[in-house]
Scaffold this motif. Structure first.
Motif, PDB file in Angstrom:
ATOM      1  N   ASN A  83     -61.615 -14.440  85.640  1.00 33.96           N
ATOM      2  CA  ASN A  83     -60.238 -15.854  85.172  1.00 33.96           C
ATOM      3  C   ASN A  83     -59.953 -16.390  84.156  1.00 33.96           C
ATOM      4  N   SER A  84     -61.314 -16.941  83.901  1.00 33.82           N
ATOM      5  CA  SER A  84     -60.997 -17.599  81.689  1.00 33.82           C
ATOM      6  C   SER A  84     -60.634 -16.536  81.244  1.00 33.82           C
ATOM      7  N   TYR A  85     -60.813 -15.303  80.351  1.00 27.60           N
ATOM      8  CA  TYR A  85     -61.010 -14.290  80.488  1.00 27.60           C
ATOM      9  C   TYR A  85     -59.700 -13.731  80.434  1.00 27.60           C
ATOM     10  N   ALA A  86     -59.307 -13.734  81.384  1.00 27.33           N
ATOM     11  CA  ALA A  86     -57.647 -13.307  81.990  1.00 27.33           C
ATOM     12  C   ALA A  86     -56.911 -13.838  81.841  1.00 27.33           C
ATOM     13  N   GLY A  87     -57.089 -16.069  82.262  1.00 24.79           N
ATOM     14  CA  GLY A  87     -56.057 -16.184  81.908  1.00 24.79           C
ATOM     15  C   GLY A  87     -56.667 -17.425  81.404  1.00 24.79           C
ATOM     16  N   THR A  88     -56.638 -18.607  82.110  1.00 27.66           N
ATOM     17  CA  THR A  88     -57.126 -20.450  80.992  1.00 27.66           C
ATOM     18  C   THR A  88     -58.170 -20.614  82.318  1.00 27.66           C
ATOM     19  N   TRP A  89     -58.473 -21.458  81.157  1.00 23.85           N
ATOM     20  CA  TRP A  89     -59.162 -22.885  82.457  1.00 23.85           C
ATOM     21  C   TRP A  89     -58.643 -24.328  83.500  1.00 23.85           C
ATOM     22  N   GLU A  90     -57.809 -22.921  83.887  1.00 26.58           N
ATOM     23  CA  GLU A  90     -56.884 -24.107  84.746  1.00 26.58           C
ATOM     24  C   GLU A  90     -57.924 -24.259  86.056  1.00 26.58           C
ATOM     25  N   LEU A  91     -58.181 -23.670  86.778  1.00 22.69           N
ATOM     26  CA  LEU A  91     -59.510 -23.732  87.731  1.00 22.69           C
ATOM     27  C   LEU A  91     -60.759 -24.291  87.453  1.00 22.69           C
ATOM     28  N   TRP A  92     -60.752 -24.050  86.195  1.00 25.55           N
ATOM     29  CA  TRP A  92     -62.175 -25.412  85.740  1.00 25.55           C
ATOM     30  C   TRP A  92     -61.675 -26.893  86.633  1.00 25.55           C
ATOM     31  N   GLY A  96     -66.099 -16.055  79.842  1.00 20.68           N
ATOM     32  CA  GLY A  96     -64.986 -15.714  80.074  1.00 20.68           C
ATOM     33  C   GLY A  96     -64.169 -15.972  78.246  1.00 20.68           C
ATOM     34  N   THR A  97     -64.080 -16.942  78.063  1.00 22.91           N
ATOM     35  CA  THR A  97     -63.439 -16.929  77.321  1.00 22.91           C
ATOM     36  C   THR A  97     -63.897 -16.060  76.185  1.00 22.91           C
ATOM     37  N   SER A  98     -65.417 -16.289  75.688  1.00 27.00           N
ATOM     38  CA  SER A  98     -66.411 -15.405  74.469  1.00 27.00           C
ATOM     39  C   SER A  98     -65.943 -14.926  74.751  1.00 27.00           C
ATOM     40  N   LEU A  99     -65.894 -13.248  75.892  1.00 33.56           N
ATOM     41  CA  LEU A  99     -65.735 -12.352  76.101  1.00 33.56           C
ATOM     42  C   LEU A  99     -64.610 -11.740  75.987  1.00 33.56           C
ATOM     43  N   TYR A 100     -63.446 -12.760  75.589  1.00 29.74           N
ATOM     44  CA  TYR A 100     -62.525 -12.457  75.223  1.00 29.74           C
ATOM     45  C   TYR A 100     -62.149 -12.584  73.663  1.00 29.74           C
ATOM     46  N   VAL A 101     -63.212 -13.230  72.872  1.00 25.58           N
ATOM     47  CA  VAL A 101     -63.185 -13.463  71.554  1.00 25.58           C
ATOM     48  C   VAL A 101     -64.158 -12.328  71.190  1.00 25.58           C
ATOM     49  N   PHE A 102     -64.825 -11.229  72.234  1.00 22.59           N
ATOM     50  CA  PHE A 102     -65.763 -11.057  71.661  1.00 22.59           C
ATOM     51  C   PHE A 102     -64.726 -10.057  71.518  1.00 22.59           C
ATOM     52  N   VAL A 116     -59.590 -20.223  69.026  1.00 16.67           N
ATOM     53  CA  VAL A 116     -59.359 -18.615  69.211  1.00 16.67           C
ATOM     54  C   VAL A 116     -58.529 -19.183  70.620  1.00 16.67           C
ATOM     55  N   GLY A 117     -59.185 -19.573  71.532  1.00 15.82           N
ATOM     56  CA  GLY A 117     -58.575 -20.915  72.542  1.00 15.82           C
ATOM     57  C   GLY A 117     -58.289 -21.370  72.879  1.00 15.82           C
ATOM     58  N   MET A 118     -58.126 -22.563  71.807  1.00 13.56           N
ATOM     59  CA  MET A 118     -57.421 -23.050  71.687  1.00 13.56           C
ATOM     60  C   MET A 118     -55.289 -22.336  70.476  1.00 13.56           C
ATOM     61  N   SER A 119     -55.453 -21.742  70.056  1.00 15.28           N
ATOM     62  CA  SER A 119     -54.625 -21.503  69.205  1.00 15.28           C
ATOM     63  C   SER A 119     -53.971 -20.044  70.572  1.00 15.28           C
ATOM     64  N   ASP A 120     -54.724 -19.486  71.148  1.00 10.45           N
ATOM     65  CA  ASP A 120     -53.868 -18.238  72.123  1.00 10.45           C
ATOM     66  C   ASP A 120     -53.626 -19.350  73.199  1.00 10.45           C
ATOM     67  N   GLN A 121     -54.363 -20.531  74.037  1.00 11.39           N
ATOM     68  CA  GLN A 121     -54.054 -20.957  74.727  1.00 11.39           C
ATOM     69  C   GLN A 121     -54.680 -20.628  76.071  1.00 11.39           C
ATOM     70  N   ASP A 133     -62.264  -9.363  87.559  1.00 13.13           N
ATOM     71  CA  ASP A 133     -63.408  -9.818  87.195  1.00 13.13           C
ATOM     72  C   ASP A 133     -64.816  -8.628  87.658  1.00 13.13           C
ATOM     73  N   LEU A 134     -64.271  -7.256  87.284  1.00 12.36           N
ATOM     74  CA  LEU A 134     -65.326  -6.824  86.423  1.00 12.36           C
ATOM     75  C   LEU A 134     -65.808  -7.202  85.117  1.00 12.36           C
ATOM     76  N   ILE A 135     -65.205  -7.357  84.567  1.00 12.03           N
ATOM     77  CA  ILE A 135     -65.369  -7.854  82.678  1.00 12.03           C
ATOM     78  C   ILE A 135     -66.496  -7.645  82.845  1.00 12.03           C
TER      79      ILE A 135
END
Length: 501
Positions: free
Chosen positions: A69-78, A292-298, A213-218, A312-314
């Protein structure tokens, strides 16, 4: 990303599964029967039970979907995890003291003592149907994900996950379930921490870069409203409030959760269990959102096109494709850990509820030996049925099954939670009012779910309000006609509070 599950990974994974089976049988060397089978023998430390509470709530679907969820989207559900700041204090202050004082054997025994046996049986049946469906789906969905990244046949994964959990749940009762849950919870947290450390060391700039990166890419919070005065619209506030009440309902009215509280009669230990469980749940959810956010940056730093497809497979793909052989096996074992802890808990709680809430209510002369034998049989039969149903699902096109089933049964369990709240937080509620209130609230819940666009996060709030309004209103209407309520003292929060002044 092609998976490369090596031979050593298979060895580690299967060794882990056999180890869990051994522990589940070894901790219950003496024959467990009666209350020892259903509630433990009093020797289980509170911190073991607390980790079991945590492992029960976190399924392998959560393990995968939080990071996805955080990879593909945001932390809203956190923000939903912050609902623990509602659930934990409310459970400790209003509900657990009553449960401790009454020395209940199951959650739904309270409904009989407060209202009547019809409410006890109804609550138990809804829970059993929910758990059987949930167990099947919790085997099916992770098995599909694991098969995709490891190459292991889906049916083989379902069989290994289900058969081992069924054996030790049937053999050792609650004690086996609590100790194996503890181990699985430790494996789950340890695997997540290890994966995050590897990720951060693989990212140029580490944690600081992930945050930047998380902040700049929302990737943390986008433009979702913090508060909307119309509480049926989506906002961070309604997510927080709705999740808080949903979690509270799990704590106070779901047999798999309440059963752990009932393993001790020490209120201080109950409270410590709840605090530690809240800390672990919030911490682990934060861990997987950060993964999830770290995977996005990675993958952003790695160059090329970001991996797409099922989010869910990421995380599972990263484990198998990017980590060394052996380490992948350990972390995939964490997924099995989450699945087996949920399964074993479900089997044990269904067997307990069927035996004590239904059979023993209808046949009050049932001996401890017969009730224990029945519970073992039910646990085994339900385990086999759940495995078979999960295999059927594996050959069906039911991608949205979990969301649909959770939504439908979540409504029912939310109403049961509202009924518990009605019983504990009001003195004038009676059995006729509770039953009619339950029926009326069910009608409201079905209407808002299927005929309105109200955010699902508002469901638990609406269920709670409707349960109290209808239940209390019908109770007042039938106050003079319900003679069965005579002598029902000491069953509310106010009775407990008076006795401690």
């Amino acid at each position: 990303m092609a998976g490369k599950f090596a031979f050593i990974d298979y060895v580690i994974l299967f060794a882990y599964l056999l180890f869990i089976l051994y522990i589940g049988i070894a901790v219950a060397k003496k024959e467990m029967k009666g209350k020892e089978f259903f509630k433990g023998d009093g020797s289980i430390p509170w911190w073991v039970t607390s980790v079991s509470l945590f492992a029960t709530l976190l399924s392998p679907i959560s393990f995968l979907s939080l990071a996805g969820n955080s990879y593909a989207g945001t932390w809203e559900l956190w923000v939903a995890q912050l609902g623990l700041f509602i659930a934990v204090p409310a459970a400790i202050y209003f509900f657990l003291p009553v449960y401790r004082k009454l020395n209940l054997d199951t959650a739904y025994e309270y409904l009989e003592r407060r209202f009547d046996k019809r409410m006890r049986i109804l609550g138990s049946l809804l829970f059993i149907v929910y758990q059987i469906g949930r167990m099947s789906i919790i085997m099916y969905l992770p098995a599909i994900a694991l098969a995709a990244v490891t190459g292991i046949n889906t049916v083989v994964i379902i069989l290994f996950m289900g058969v081992i959990a069924t054996i030790y749940s049937s053999f050792g009762g609650l004690k086996s379930v609590l100790w194996t849950d503890f181990i699985q919870g430790v494996v789950l947290i340890g695997g997540g921490l290890f994966a995050l450390i590897v990720l951060l060391f693989s990212i140029n700039g580490g944690l600081g870069e992930v945050v930047n990166v998380g902040m700049s890419d929302q990737k943390f919070f986008s433009d979702v409203a913090i508060f909307d005065a119309n509480l049926v619209n989506n906002s961070l506030f309604i997510i927080f409030l709705g999740a808080g009440f949903s979690t509270l309902f799990s704590y106070i009215s779901s047999q798999d959760m309440v059963q752990r509280y009932l393993s001790t009669d020490d209120l201080k230990e109950m409270n410590k269990m709840t605090y530690l469980n809240g800390f672990l749940s919030l911490g682990t959810a934060t861990l997987f959102f950060l993964i999830g956010t770290s995977l996005y940056v990675f993958y952003l730093q790695k160059g090329g096109v970001l991996p797409t497809g099922k989010s869910d497979l990421i995380f599972a793909n990263f484990i198998v494709s990017e980590l060394p052989a052996g380490v992948s096996g350990l972390l995939i074992a964490g997924l099995f850990a989450a699945g087996q802890s949920t399964l074993s808990t479900g089997l044990n709680s269904v067997a307990t509820s069927w035996t004590l809430d239904i059979q023993k209510v209808l046949r009050k002369d049932m001996s401890d030996e017969k009730s224990t034998k029945m519970a073992r049989t039910v646990s085994a039969v339900v385990g086999i049925f759940s495995i078979a149903f999960a295999i059927v699902l594996a050959y069906s096109d039911v991608g949205s099954a979990y969301s649909w089933f959770n939504g439908l049964m979540g409504l029912a369990l939310g109403i049961i939670g509202g009924t518990f709240t009605l019983g504990i937080m009001t003195k004038k509620a009676n059995s006729k009012g509770a039953m009619l209130g339950f029926i009326a609230t069910t009608a409201v819940a079905i209407y808002i779910s299927y005929f309105t666009d109200i955010t699902l996060w508002a469901y638990s709030i609406i269920n709670l309000v409707a349960s109290i309004v209808f239940g209390y209103g019908f109770s007042l209407l039938f106050a003079k006609k319900d003679e069965e309520e005579d002598g029902k003292e000491g069953l509310t929060f106010f009775d407990y509070n008076k006795s401690t002044l």
